[in-house]
Design an enzyme around this catalytic site. Structure first.
Site, PDB file in Angstrom:
ATOM      1  N   LYS A 116       0.818  -1.209   0.000  1.00 21.08           N
ATOM      2  CA  LYS A 116       0.000   0.000   0.000  1.00 21.08           C
ATOM      3  C   LYS A 116       0.854   1.262   0.000  1.00 21.08           C
ATOM      4  O   LYS A 116       0.493   2.260  -0.618  1.00 21.08           O
ATOM      5  CB  LYS A 116      -0.936   0.016   1.213  1.00 21.08           C
ATOM      6  CG  LYS A 116      -2.113  -0.933   1.058  1.00 21.08           C
ATOM      7  CD  LYS A 116      -3.232  -0.608   2.022  1.00 21.08           C
ATOM      8  CE  LYS A 116      -4.425  -1.511   1.772  1.00 21.08           C
ATOM      9  NZ  LYS A 116      -5.458  -1.407   2.807  1.00 21.08           N
ATOM     10  N   LYS A 199      -4.614  -8.064  -6.542  1.00 22.70           N
ATOM     11  CA  LYS A 199      -5.918  -8.523  -6.037  1.00 22.70           C
ATOM     12  C   LYS A 199      -7.010  -7.515  -6.384  1.00 22.70           C
ATOM     13  O   LYS A 199      -6.740  -6.309  -6.518  1.00 22.70           O
ATOM     14  CB  LYS A 199      -5.860  -8.809  -4.530  1.00 22.70           C
ATOM     15  CG  LYS A 199      -5.841  -7.598  -3.669  1.00 22.70           C
ATOM     16  CD  LYS A 199      -6.099  -7.912  -2.199  1.00 22.70           C
ATOM     17  CE  LYS A 199      -6.136  -6.562  -1.478  1.00 22.70           C
ATOM     18  NZ  LYS A 199      -6.445  -6.559  -0.106  1.00 22.70           N
ATOM     19  N   LYS A 202     -11.469  -2.727  -3.566  1.00 19.65           N
ATOM     20  CA  LYS A 202     -12.483  -1.667  -3.649  1.00 19.65           C
ATOM     21  C   LYS A 202     -11.846  -0.296  -3.752  1.00 19.65           C
ATOM     22  O   LYS A 202     -12.500   0.666  -4.108  1.00 19.65           O
ATOM     23  CB  LYS A 202     -13.471  -1.743  -2.478  1.00 19.65           C
ATOM     24  CG  LYS A 202     -12.868  -1.812  -1.087  1.00 19.65           C
ATOM     25  CD  LYS A 202     -13.961  -1.847  -0.024  1.00 19.65           C
ATOM     26  CE  LYS A 202     -13.743  -2.907   1.027  1.00 19.65           C
ATOM     27  NZ  LYS A 202     -12.542  -2.804   1.849  1.00 19.65           N
TER      28      LYS A 202
HETATM   29  P1  TYM Z   1     -10.886  -5.418   3.519  1.00 16.47           P
HETATM   30  O1  TYM Z   1     -11.911  -4.369   3.765  1.00 16.47           O
HETATM   31  O2  TYM Z   1      -9.763  -5.102   2.592  1.00 16.47           O
HETATM   32  O3  TYM Z   1     -11.572  -6.736   3.015  1.00 16.47           O
HETATM   33  C1  TYM Z   1     -12.646  -7.343   3.711  1.00 16.47           C
HETATM   34  C2  TYM Z   1     -12.531  -8.850   3.564  1.00 16.47           C
HETATM   35  O4  TYM Z   1     -12.521  -9.213   2.182  1.00 16.47           O
HETATM   36  C3  TYM Z   1     -11.376 -10.018   1.896  1.00 16.47           C
HETATM   37  N1  TYM Z   1     -10.889  -9.662   0.555  1.00 16.47           N
HETATM   38  C4  TYM Z   1     -10.732 -10.533  -0.445  1.00 16.47           C
HETATM   39  N2  TYM Z   1     -10.920 -11.859  -0.526  1.00 16.47           N
HETATM   40  C5  TYM Z   1     -10.657 -12.454  -1.717  1.00 16.47           C
HETATM   41  N3  TYM Z   1     -10.226 -11.781  -2.816  1.00 16.47           N
HETATM   42  C6  TYM Z   1     -10.019 -10.440  -2.774  1.00 16.47           C
HETATM   43  N4  TYM Z   1      -9.602  -9.779  -3.848  1.00 16.47           N
HETATM   44  C7  TYM Z   1     -10.269  -9.766  -1.548  1.00 16.47           C
HETATM   45  N5  TYM Z   1     -10.178  -8.475  -1.163  1.00 16.47           N
HETATM   46  C8  TYM Z   1     -10.542  -8.426   0.132  1.00 16.47           C
HETATM   47  C9  TYM Z   1     -10.354  -9.645   2.957  1.00 16.47           C
HETATM   48  O5  TYM Z   1      -9.424 -10.681   3.165  1.00 16.47           O
HETATM   49  C10 TYM Z   1     -11.232  -9.397   4.166  1.00 16.47           C
HETATM   50  O6  TYM Z   1     -11.506 -10.617   4.822  1.00 16.47           O
HETATM   51  N6  TYM Z   1      -7.984  -5.185   7.527  1.00 16.47           N
HETATM   52  C11 TYM Z   1      -9.200  -5.756   7.013  1.00 16.47           C
HETATM   53  C12 TYM Z   1     -10.445  -5.443   7.826  1.00 16.47           C
HETATM   54  C13 TYM Z   1     -10.326  -5.748   9.286  1.00 16.47           C
HETATM   55  C14 TYM Z   1     -10.432  -7.018   9.890  1.00 16.47           C
HETATM   56  C15 TYM Z   1     -10.288  -6.775  11.282  1.00 16.47           C
HETATM   57  C16 TYM Z   1     -10.633  -8.304   9.399  1.00 16.47           C
HETATM   58  C17 TYM Z   1     -10.133  -4.833  10.269  1.00 16.47           C
HETATM   59  N7  TYM Z   1     -10.108  -5.436  11.468  1.00 16.47           N
HETATM   60  C18 TYM Z   1     -10.316  -7.816  12.210  1.00 16.47           C
HETATM   61  C19 TYM Z   1     -10.674  -9.361  10.341  1.00 16.47           C
HETATM   62  C20 TYM Z   1     -10.508  -9.108  11.713  1.00 16.47           C
HETATM   63  C21 TYM Z   1      -9.432  -5.202   5.626  1.00 16.47           C
HETATM   64  O7  TYM Z   1      -8.981  -4.156   5.261  1.00 16.47           O
HETATM   65  O8  TYM Z   1     -10.299  -5.932   4.904  1.00 16.47           O
END
Ligand code: TYM
Length: 338
Positions: A116, A199, A202
């Site tokens: 990032k 990947k 969003k």
């Molecule tokens: P975030 O918002 O990027 O994504 C949310 C969830 O979606 C999954 N994900 C994907 N899975 C498959 N292919 C993709 N291209 C893809 N993009 C995203 C992510 O693995 C995630 O499960 N840091 C985290 C949010 C978070 C969190 C937490 C998760 C904050 N605190 C505590 C678990 C536990 C994040 O930015 O996810």
């Protein structure tokens, strides 16, 4: 303080954009299924979102859209707890403690930070750097032990376990439990439609790189038609797809939304070019996603329902997290709050 007897589930999603097909297949689908038989907390992590600048009005809107889409996907906010992170102060309180536990060297190894921050390492926010500590606090504030995520979050959860271990070791307690990830065996990493080495995200500047969970049927069809592919026909076996990441990605998506395996899907299209396959893929995606989109639209028409649902979720979340974080603060030597 004793640990909760049954495994508690926690997961989060950042309202930095509209959730994508990657979020859905990698995480949200699993969140919905896990509701049966578990206590689940699902958190819209707005404090994580502001590690990159967010326009305030847009952040409010994206948070509400996220809540509506999560409910439309099947998250039941009555049975489980759906809330926005900033409304529960325990996350930030515990994150500060974890900032003081985590070693800088551990954060330097986080591949997501490297991705990032890119070449701009000196110019990104310090929040982005310590983001994994807040993520660890999100889970540990509830003594949650199961975390359904996509593959990209694996390293952050490993770090959350290292942090818990060091806390427990430094203070001579067994306070924070180990966390296990639940990563789906298939579709754990959906890639960009424009560049299958990245990947699907969003926050990617190109809207063409992803399917958003509020895209119309026409937009989905157009994005799939334009998705990058090569000019070779589809082969008969997965092994023959070795150096064709775009084909692997699209096939994985098709298999995930039609409930088959990539190998079985390949049999269906072997020998044909991408044209007919993309048509079927777009159809399958529209059939799968359009009920979600329509339901989210209906929910969004009532903003006060969304806001009050999140607020009541936050009150229930705080009732679990506050005593746990009070105890963590007592362990480290802070005087009682009241
Ligand atoms: P975030 O918002 O990027 O994504 C949310 C969830 O979606 C999954 N994900 C994907 N899975 C498959 N292919 C993709 N291209 C893809 N993009 C995203 C992510 O693995 C995630 O499960 N840091 C985290 C949010 C978070 C969190 C937490 C998760 C904050 N605190 C505590 C678990 C536990 C994040 O930015 O996810």
């Amino acid at each position: 303080m004793s640990k909760t007897p049954s495994p508690r589930i926690f997961s989060g999603i950042a309202p930095s954009g509209v959730p994508t097909l990657g979020n859905y297949l990698g995480a949200l689908r699993n969140w919905v299924q896990l509701q049966a038989g578990h206590d689940c907390l699902y958190c819209i992590v707005d404090q994580h979102a502001i590690t990159n600048f967010q326009d305030p009005a847009e952040l409010r809107e994206k948070t509400r859209i996220m809540a509506a889409i999560l409910i439309a996907c099947g998250i039941d906010p009555e049975k489980n707890i759906l809330f926005h992170q900033s409304a529960v102060a325990a996350h930030a309180r515990l994150a500060w403690i974890f900032n003081c536990i985590t070693r800088v060297g551990w954060l330097n190894r986080m591949t997501q930070f490297k991705d990032k921050a890119g070449k701009d390492r000196e110019a990104v926010s310090s929040g982005l750097y310590v983001y994994p500590n807040l993520m660890a606090a999100d889970v540990h504030a509830y003594h949650a032990t199961l975390v359904p995520v996509g593959d990209d979050q694996r390293q952050h959860i490993e770090l959350a376990n290292d942090i818990a271990e060091k806390f427990n070791h430094d203070y001579g307690v067994k306070f924070f439990p180990r966390i296990e990830t639940l990563i789906p065996p298939e579709a754990a990493r959906i890639m960009s439609l424009r560049d299958a080495t990245k990947k699907m995200s969003k926050s990617d500047p190109s809207d063409q790189s992803r399917i958003n969970l509020n895209d119309s049927a026409d937009t989905i069809a157009l994005k799939i038609r334009r998705a990058k592919t090569d000019s070779e026909p589809l082969p008969e076996t997965i092994a023959e797809l070795k150096d064709r990441p775009e084909a692997i990605n699209l096939l994985g998506i098709y298999a995930a939304v039609t409930g088959t395996t990539p190998a079985a899907s390949l049999m269906q299209f072997a020998g044909s070019g991408f044209g007919p396959f993309k048509e079927k893929l777009a159809e399958a995606l529209v059939a799968h996603l359009s009920p979600i989109t329509a339901q989210a639209q209906r929910l969004l028409a009532d903003q006060s329902y969304i806001d009050s649902t999140l607020q009541s979720g936050a009150r229930r979340a705080a009732a679990i997290a506050d005593p746990i974080v009070d105890e963590a603060e007592r362990i480290i030597g802070f005087l009682p709050r009241q």
